[in-house]
Design an enzyme around this catalytic site. Structure first.
Site, PDB file in Angstrom:
ATOM      1  CD  GLU A   1      -1.438  -2.460   1.676  1.00 16.02           C
ATOM      2  OE1 GLU A   1      -2.162  -3.461   1.572  1.00 16.02           O
ATOM      3  OE2 GLU A   1      -0.270  -2.520   2.137  1.00 16.02           O
TER       4      GLU A   1
ATOM      5  CG  ASN B   1       1.006  -4.024  -7.878  1.00 18.21           C
ATOM      6  OD1 ASN B   1       0.410  -4.357  -8.894  1.00 18.21           O
ATOM      7  ND2 ASN B   1       1.420  -2.784  -7.671  1.00 18.21           N
ATOM      8  N   PRO B   2       1.147  -7.335  -9.485  1.00 20.76           N
ATOM      9  CG  PRO B   2      -0.441  -8.072 -11.058  1.00 20.76           C
ATOM     10  CD  PRO B   2      -0.317  -7.584  -9.629  1.00 20.76           C
TER      11      PRO B   2
END
Length: 417
Positions: free
Chosen positions: A59, A332-333
């Site tokens: 985040e 997260n890709p």
């Protein structure tokens, strides 16, 4: 009544939470060093404070472009970044240095939140994704501090959970000033659990506005040059239960490409030593990133530093994103996709369902069911440069065509300050 019961339970649990914090501080002394901040005893802030709360590393990285854009649009504001984890704050410090202020987020007891707000006096609270704490939101509402959920997502399972405690959740949801949802299905779920329809907007995911600073590109290029033409793949944000599998996959890759290098980056620093031990037991030679030495002829490069994952993705020819071979939900890709390299993940990617669906729709990511399948793809793509570049271009094009959510979010925040 449920709000009262919740607050009393948190108060009763607080001594045990602090004891656990002290225990975990054996491996991460920073946790003990600033434990008073957890009770709201943070340094006093001055000026127009925008409080940005990001629970941990992922985040915090997602908040980075937004924070830079806010500072560029309004340099007079004070950004206070908080996180629940030491890794989250370490990531923020690496990204922003002395441009912003930092603190641990207070635990959600009425007293801790009150002390924090008295010292910080924020103009606005921006929460990344869906970190909903009842006392935090309620006391901000009572002080007329707008609360925004940015890059908000809500799974069907979580929505049902909030519906089961509607008498507690609904007043909290009605206190939220604005929800910038990633997708329409997220927006619908927020409306369903009590957020007013007029306060919910579908902005898309700000994670598509991934930002690779120039200094990161330069550092990545310098390390890549030290590796010469070695084929490199990376396993980023790995969790317990994945490392042994990924090392086994690399052993298969080495049979076909003996010069190949695996960069493995555990998600949490308290696992660095355990992963180093696993590499040794697998009979693979390795070098630690923390030593500053180049990998040389080592078969594995252990990323045992904080805040360098984005840079290490740029060193690699292709990437596996961890937390997906186990039921962690994936990470997260878009970070490796932004480098224009092929991206692989395991089957468990429910934490990023919207993002993965965008990538899957354009064949910008490949989900594998096991490490044998992963190894086979890596072996093939190391041998087929054109196919590898084509897949990487598709991944990057998905990132580029979905940019724009960040502008909507920053505009929404600026007009509400």
């Amino acid at each position: 009544m449920l709000q009262f019961i919740y607050s009393q339970l948190i108060r009763l649990l607080l001594p045990f939470i602090l004891l656990r914090l002290w225990w975990n501080g054996r491996e991460a002394p920073e946790l003990r060093r600033n434990w008073r901040q957890r009770l709201g005893l943070v340094p006093r802030a001055k000026g127009a404070v925008v409080w940005v709360h990001a629970v941990s590393v992922g985040e915090t990285i997602a908040a980075g472009p937004m924070v830079r854009r806010l500072l560029g649009r309004n340099p007079d504001i004070t950004i206070l970044m908080t996180a629940m984890t030491d890794t989250g704050l370490a990531q923020a410090r690496k990204m922003f240095g002395d441009q912003v202020q930092y603190a641990y987020a207070p635990y959600d007891t009425p007293g801790s939140i009150r002390r924090f707000l008295n010292r910080v006096d924020p103009r606005i609270l921006v929460i990344m994704e869906t970190e909903i704490w009842p006392n935090m939101i309620r006391q901000c509402r009572n002080r007329n501090v707008p609360v925004f959920l940015i890059n908000a997502r809500l799974s069907e399972r979580s929505a049902r959970g909030y519906e089961r405690i509607r008498s507690l959740a609904s007043p909290i949801m009605r206190s939220i000033g604005w929800v910038a949802a990633q997708a329409e299905r997220d927006a619908e779920r927020f409306r369903r659990i009590g957020v007013a329809a007029a306060k919910v907007a579908v902005t898309g995911s700000v994670k598509f506005d991934v930002d690779i600073p120039d200094d990161v590109r330069e550092e990545s290029g310098a390390l890549r040059n030290r590796l010469s033409k070695r084929p490199v793949w990376i396993a980023g944000s790995t969790h317990e239960g994945e490392d042994v599998q990924l090392l086994a996959a690399h052993q298969r890759v080495l049979e076909a490409h003996p010069e190949a290098l695996l960069i493995i980056v555990p998600r949490h620093p308290d696992r660095f030593e355990a992963v180093a031990d696993k590499i040794g037991k697998a009979g693979l030679s390795f070098v630690r990133r923390s030593t500053g030495d180049a990998p040389g002829t080592a078969q594995v490069y252990l990323g045992d530093t904080m805040g360098e994952l984005m840079m290490l993705y740029g060193v690699s020819n292709m990437a596996f994103v961890g937390g997906s071979l186990i039921r962690r939900g994936g990470h997260n890709p878009l970070e490796p996709a932004a480098w224009g390299i092929p991206v692989f993940s395991g089957p468990h990617v429910f934490n990023f369902e919207t993002i993965y669906q965008c990538l899957l729709d354009d064949a910008g990511v490949k989900l594998v069911t096991n490490v044998d399948e992963l190894a086979a793809h890596i072996i093939h793509l190391f041998s087929d440069e054109e196919a590898r570049k084509a897949i990487g271009r598709r991944a990057l094009s998905v990132v580029d065509k979905n940019r724009g959510a960040l502008d909507k979010v920053v505009d929404g925040i600026i007009e509400r300050i």
